[in-house]
Structure formats: C-alpha cells, structure tokens
Write an enzyme that holds these catalytic residues in place. Structure first.
Site, PDB file in Angstrom:
ATOM      1  N   LYS A 145      -1.917  76.822 -23.735  1.00  0.00           N
ATOM      2  CA  LYS A 145      -0.758  75.966 -23.483  1.00  0.00           C
ATOM      3  C   LYS A 145      -0.335  75.236 -24.756  1.00  0.00           C
ATOM      4  O   LYS A 145       0.850  75.207 -25.099  1.00  0.00           O
ATOM      5  CB  LYS A 145      -1.074  74.936 -22.395  1.00  0.00           C
ATOM      6  CG  LYS A 145       0.138  74.108 -21.978  1.00  0.00           C
ATOM      7  CD  LYS A 145      -0.256  72.838 -21.256  1.00  0.00           C
ATOM      8  CE  LYS A 145      -0.711  71.780 -22.227  1.00  0.00           C
ATOM      9  NZ  LYS A 145      -0.930  70.460 -21.605  1.00  0.00           N
ATOM     10  N   ASP A 163       2.169  73.664 -17.936  1.00  0.00           N
ATOM     11  CA  ASP A 163       1.374  72.460 -17.693  1.00  0.00           C
ATOM     12  C   ASP A 163       1.269  72.239 -16.188  1.00  0.00           C
ATOM     13  O   ASP A 163       1.682  73.086 -15.382  1.00  0.00           O
ATOM     14  CB  ASP A 163       1.982  71.249 -18.405  1.00  0.00           C
ATOM     15  CG  ASP A 163       3.265  70.766 -17.749  1.00  0.00           C
ATOM     16  OD1 ASP A 163       3.820  71.490 -16.886  1.00  0.00           O
ATOM     17  OD2 ASP A 163       3.725  69.653 -18.078  1.00  0.00           O
TER      18      ASP A 163
END
Length: 239
Positions: A145, A163
C-alpha cells in the site's frame, strides 16, 4: 430419534453454501458513470499527508500505518523542517526521530524504520526514492500500500493503494468485492476505465473517509447515490 438427528446433520452439512460475491455489481457503463461523477466533483484529488518531496512523502506514508493523516501531519510538522532528506534524517538519529513522532501509534518501531530506510536510500539509491514497487517494498516499513501511494503521488503511476476506507467501500458497494486488499486492488485495476486510474484510489479513499463512513454512511450527501447498489444504502426520504 438418533437416526433422524444424524440424518438431519448430514443434510445440513452437505447443503450448498452461498459463496460471497466475487464480481462487481456494476456494468461497465455504471462504473464509468461512478468515476465520471467523482471526477466532476473533484477533478484533481490529493492525498492528505503533508510532504515537500518524494522522501518526506515516503516517510509520511510509513508513519501513517494505524494512525490518522491529521496525527501524522502534526507529528511531522517539525520533523520535516529539520530532516527533509535521507541524509538529514540519518544525521538526526533514531532517538531524536522517536522523540519527534512519539504522539503517533507504534512510534518506536516507526522511528527505527524511518532511520533504516533513510540509510538504505543513501547506500543503495544515491539518496533518491526508487520508482519501482519492488525496490520500495525492500525498504524497512514499506508494504504494497505504501509503495502504491508513493508511486502514484510522487511519480504519477496509475496505482491503486487499498487502505481500510477503500477496502470497506469496495466491498460495501459491491464495486470490487474481495477478501484481501490485494484482491480488491487487482479487481479495481480490471474494471476502472484507464482515463480514471490515476485518481481512482484518491476518490474512493476520500469517499470512504468522509461520505461512505464505517458506522453511518452519509447517503444524503452521496454524489453516486443513484448508482449505488449497497445493501446498507439508506433511502432518502421523499420531499
């Protein structure tokens, strides 16, 4: 009685179970409408972590794990004034980095990672932030991420950083149902029109953070309300 009970158990255990939805609930035309609406509402979305260059962006995203952007911005306000390059961060030292960021969660481990990744940038990348996911993920504290955020914001690559907000609404809306962030990321990459890819994850994150919130979605303020197929959708009261 015993025989009947046993038979009932067998029948129950062998009955087919409903598999979670794996495909998007939306047609190509509907997906295009959704992202067109996002673009019209916010043509140039931006991340909410304060930074001044690729390095401070990388550090800010590393620090943001299990912390709010607002909390990270507060903690880095002074840190980035005194250490906005890998060289300055290493010179600052792990102990002082820790003191600067002690207001955010997991600050001890994050201070260690910030110090070590700064050293690695100097030793292996000439003090520059690398532009490939593989090289970024090799740095301490950097996962997929984080790498995707840096590649997208710093280098303009059309990546999707999943997220908690994006993961939630991808499943809630049925846009890209998935059991893992990687699953959701890969499905979104397949269905989002190329022209929207650069800003897609920003739109979805902001939508999940401020509109399609975890506890109480603000359906009355949703710009894609008419297109939404969420089972949690709150119908608007007639005027």
């Amino acid at each position: 009685m015993v025989y009947a009970t046993k038979t009932k158990k067998i029948a129950t255990s062998s009955s087919p179970r409903k598999k979670p939805a794996s495909r998007s609930r939306y047609s190509k035309a509907e997906i295009y409408e959704i992202f067109s609406a996002f673009e019209k509402d916010n043509p140039e979305p931006e991340g909410e972590l304060n930074h001044s260059n690729e390095f401070t962006l990388l550090v800010a995203v590393v620090l943001s794990a299990q912390a709010t952007d607002a909390g990270v911005n507060k903690a880095t306000l002074h840190l980035f004034k005194i250490a906005d390059t890998p060289e300055k961060m290493v010179a600052l030292g792990e102990d002082k980095i820790r003191d600067e960021i002690r207001t955010i969660g997991l600050y001890k481990n994050k201070a260690k990672n910030t110090f070590l990744l700064s050293k690695m940038l100097i030793e292996h990348h000439g003090g520059h932030v690398p532009q490939t996911r593989e090289e970024l993920e090799a740095l301490p504290g950097v996962g997929r991420k984080t790498a995707n955020v840096v590649l997208n914001i710093a280098f303009g690559q059309p990546t999707i950083a999943v997220d908690t907000h994006l993961f939630r609404i991808a499943n809630r809306l049925g846009l890209a149902p998935g059991k893992t962030p990687l699953d959701v990321e890969q499905k979104l990459e397949k269905i989002i029109p190329e022209e929207f890819m650069q800003h897609a994850h920003h739109w979805l994150i902001l939508h999940g953070r401020y509109i399609c919130k975890a506890r109480k979605p603000a359906c009355d303020r949703c710009i894609i309300f008419d297109l939404c197929k969420s089972k949690e959708k709150v119908l608007k009261e007639p005027i």
